[in-house]
Design a protein around this motif. Structure first.
Motif, PDB file in Angstrom:
ATOM      1  N   ASN A  60       0.799  -1.261   0.007  1.00  0.00           N
ATOM      2  CA  ASN A  60       0.057   0.148  -0.142  1.00  0.00           C
ATOM      3  C   ASN A  60       0.659   1.182  -0.053  1.00  0.00           C
ATOM      4  N   PHE A  61       2.153   1.072  -0.776  1.00  0.00           N
ATOM      5  CA  PHE A  61       2.771   2.435  -0.797  1.00  0.00           C
ATOM      6  C   PHE A  61       2.174   3.383  -1.592  1.00  0.00           C
ATOM      7  N   ALA A  62       2.189   4.752  -1.163  1.00  0.00           N
ATOM      8  CA  ALA A  62       1.365   5.716  -1.841  1.00  0.00           C
ATOM      9  C   ALA A  62       2.249   6.897  -1.943  1.00  0.00           C
ATOM     10  N   GLY A  63       1.884   7.962  -2.648  1.00  0.00           N
ATOM     11  CA  GLY A  63       2.808   9.116  -3.124  1.00  0.00           C
ATOM     12  C   GLY A  63       3.682   9.076  -4.335  1.00  0.00           C
ATOM     13  N   GLU A  64       4.890   9.463  -4.142  1.00  0.00           N
ATOM     14  CA  GLU A  64       5.670   9.669  -5.141  1.00  0.00           C
ATOM     15  C   GLU A  64       6.643   8.530  -5.205  1.00  0.00           C
ATOM     16  N   ILE A  65       7.383   8.257  -6.320  1.00  0.00           N
ATOM     17  CA  ILE A  65       8.628   7.400  -6.325  1.00  0.00           C
ATOM     18  C   ILE A  65       9.684   8.490  -6.222  1.00  0.00           C
ATOM     19  N   PRO A  66      10.678   8.074  -5.098  1.00  0.00           N
ATOM     20  CA  PRO A  66      11.622   8.843  -4.861  1.00  0.00           C
ATOM     21  C   PRO A  66      12.682   9.238  -6.037  1.00  0.00           C
ATOM     22  N   LEU A  67      13.385  10.446  -6.407  1.00  0.00           N
ATOM     23  CA  LEU A  67      14.245  10.511  -7.210  1.00  0.00           C
ATOM     24  C   LEU A  67      15.562   9.927  -6.740  1.00  0.00           C
ATOM     25  N   SER A  68      15.682   9.504  -5.699  1.00  0.00           N
ATOM     26  CA  SER A  68      16.996   8.713  -5.596  1.00  0.00           C
ATOM     27  C   SER A  68      16.947   7.395  -5.809  1.00  0.00           C
ATOM     28  N   LEU A  69      15.860   6.703  -6.236  1.00  0.00           N
ATOM     29  CA  LEU A  69      15.945   5.473  -7.176  1.00  0.00           C
ATOM     30  C   LEU A  69      16.758   5.430  -8.398  1.00  0.00           C
ATOM     31  N   SER A  70      16.830   6.518  -8.706  1.00  0.00           N
ATOM     32  CA  SER A  70      17.734   6.634  -9.833  1.00  0.00           C
ATOM     33  C   SER A  70      19.160   6.306  -9.694  1.00  0.00           C
ATOM     34  N   ASN A  71      19.602   6.383  -8.374  1.00  0.00           N
ATOM     35  CA  ASN A  71      21.084   5.972  -8.039  1.00  0.00           C
ATOM     36  C   ASN A  71      21.461   4.651  -8.140  1.00  0.00           C
ATOM     37  N   LEU A  72      20.205   3.670  -8.260  1.00  0.00           N
ATOM     38  CA  LEU A  72      20.540   2.406  -8.282  1.00  0.00           C
ATOM     39  C   LEU A  72      21.035   1.848  -9.757  1.00  0.00           C
ATOM     40  N   LYS A  73      22.295   2.358 -10.034  1.00  0.00           N
ATOM     41  CA  LYS A  73      22.616   1.917 -11.445  1.00  0.00           C
ATOM     42  C   LYS A  73      22.833   0.312 -11.736  1.00  0.00           C
ATOM     43  N   ALA A  74      22.983  -0.575 -10.466  1.00  0.00           N
ATOM     44  CA  ALA A  74      23.238  -1.680 -10.912  1.00  0.00           C
ATOM     45  C   ALA A  74      21.761  -2.466 -10.921  1.00  0.00           C
ATOM     46  N   LEU A  75      20.841  -1.829 -10.894  1.00  0.00           N
ATOM     47  CA  LEU A  75      19.351  -2.497 -10.707  1.00  0.00           C
ATOM     48  C   LEU A  75      18.958  -2.936 -11.979  1.00  0.00           C
ATOM     49  N   SER A  76      18.763  -4.416 -11.810  1.00  0.00           N
ATOM     50  CA  SER A  76      18.099  -5.136 -13.227  1.00  0.00           C
ATOM     51  C   SER A  76      16.968  -5.612 -13.070  1.00  0.00           C
ATOM     52  N   SER A  77      16.017  -5.341 -11.797  1.00  0.00           N
ATOM     53  CA  SER A  77      14.635  -5.775 -11.873  1.00  0.00           C
ATOM     54  C   SER A  77      14.184  -4.849 -10.738  1.00  0.00           C
ATOM     55  N   LEU A  78      13.120  -4.055 -11.329  1.00  0.00           N
ATOM     56  CA  LEU A  78      12.206  -3.026 -10.393  1.00  0.00           C
ATOM     57  C   LEU A  78      10.908  -3.611 -10.409  1.00  0.00           C
TER      58      LEU A  78
END
Length: 403
Positions: free
Chosen positions: A259-277
């Protein structure tokens, strides 16, 4: 086992390894060997006193019980009986194997454990580094039985074990624990400790369990080398915390069905190694990355995640166009955007790496873009329940499938 013949030295048999000096059998690697039937307590297997490694995984033992005689193999360091169709209670004699470093009894729900046996295993197997009990019925086991787990444990897997009650946070404090899997125990509750003395944890899957507070614990942000976090279906609420973006080693992040609400934080763009979101099935009514003015739309900052291959944004309130910047994600194979408010394909041109595209139940209108037929690796397409006109070139699927 064609090589298992009496006139051939047993050390030359498939799956058998012997000590080079003494000639004693020390290793049986018999996983996926088409073994079937039962293992009687007088089997030759239990008369191999020097055996250190025994793997019988993925065979078929006809729902027979796990023999108490396994407890006679006192030098075993590795025992794997997983997914081999054993049934019944795990015998307490396994607790005699005090040298075990790895024990895997995972199966199909036919094997069960009692509290007394768990206590004996925990008490006596002090050298355990890996304990895997997925799908073992532990519905009657007291969670306090795990209180004294070996401090040397690096991997603990208890998926779908019918665990009940509250898990002691002692497990999260094990100093060497790198992987913890507790998924699919819907009557199991837990609370991540406020202060973590160990920073070893790399992989945590607690999907479809109950987190007591409902908020994502801030102390997770202290685990700088965290790589995989799976918390689907845990009834978390509130905003997605900005500190997740500090865990730059992430390769997999699954926050779906909460039940997450609101906005996706800009900080997630720091996850350069992310392969699955995967943030499907939440209440993210506003998807806003900082000052990028992408309110209600897919944020352009996702384009920084160059290794992303899975994007799950199903069942949110994403609006506007399917953004063209997704074309730049050359490793993207799966995109789930169904059940949103998307209205236009925009300048649609995904990378040829795409294999799955789900866009059903949006508000897409107009013509189906011809560029869909350029997706040479596409194996799944769902654009149903929109207001689209035109046709999809079905030939692109049939031609590929005949190659």
């Amino acid at each position: 086992m064609e090589s298992w013949k009496q006139d051939i030295d047993c050390c030359l048999w498939d799956g058998v390894m012997c000590d080079n000096t003494s000639g004693d059998v020390i290793d049986h690697e018999l996983s996926c060997s088409w073994l079937n039937g039962t293992i009687p307590s007088n089997s030759f297997l239990f008369h191999l006193p020097h055996l250190q490694h025994l793997n019988l995984a993925y065979n078929y033992f006809n729902h027979s019980p796990i023999s108490f005689a396994f407890g006679q193999l006192s030098r075993l360091r590795y025992l794997n009986l997983s997914y081999s169709m054993f049934s019944g209670q795990v015998p307490y004699e396994l607790s005699h194997l005090s040298k075990l470093a790895s024990l895997d009894l995972s199966g199909y729900g036919n094997v069960s454990l009692e509290t007394s046996v768990v206590k004996r295993l925990v008490q006596n197997l002090t050298k355990l580094r890996e304990l895997h009990l997925d799908h073992v019925d532990m519905s009657s086991v007291s969670l306090s039985s795990f209180m004294n787990l070996s401090s040397s444990l690096t991997s603990l897997s208890l998926n779908n074990c019918l665990l009940r009650g509250r898990l002691l946070d002692h497990i999260f404090r094990l100093p060497n624990l790198r992987e913890l899997r507790l998924a699919d125990n819907p009557q199991l509750s837990w609370f991540f400790p406020m202060v973590i003395s160990s920073k070893a944890l790399r992989f945590l899957d607690v999907s479809y369990t109950i987190h007591d507070s409902g908020e994502l614990p801030k102390s997770i942000g202290e685990l700088k080398f965290f790589r995989h976090l799976i918390i689907s279906g845990c009834n978390f609420y509130g905003p997605i915390p900005t500190w997740l973006g500090n865990l730059t080693q992430f390769t997999l992040l699954n926050l779906s069905a909460n039940n997450f609400a609101g906005e996706i934080p800009l900080s997630l763009s720091n996850l350069k190694a992310l392969s699955s979101l995967d943030i499907r099935s939440n209440n993210l009514s506003e998807i806003l990355f900082g000052n990028n003015n992408f309110k209600g739309q897919i944020p352009s900052s996702l384009s920084y995640l160059k290794d992303l291959n899975f994007l799950g944004l199903k069942e949110n309130n994403i609006r506007g166009k399917i953004p063209s910047f997704l074309t730049n994600l050359k490793k993207l194979t799966s995109v789930f955007l169904s059940y949103n408010q998307l209205s236009s394909f925009g300048e649609f041109q995904f990378s040829n790496s795409l294999e799955v595209l789900a866009l059903s139940n949006n508000k897409l209108y107009g013509s189906i873009p011809k560029s869909l037929s350029n997706l040479a690796n596409l194996s799944y397409l769902d654009i149903s329940s929109n207001d689209l006109t035109g046709i999809v070139d079905i030939d692109m699927f049939s031609v590929r499938n005949t190659e």
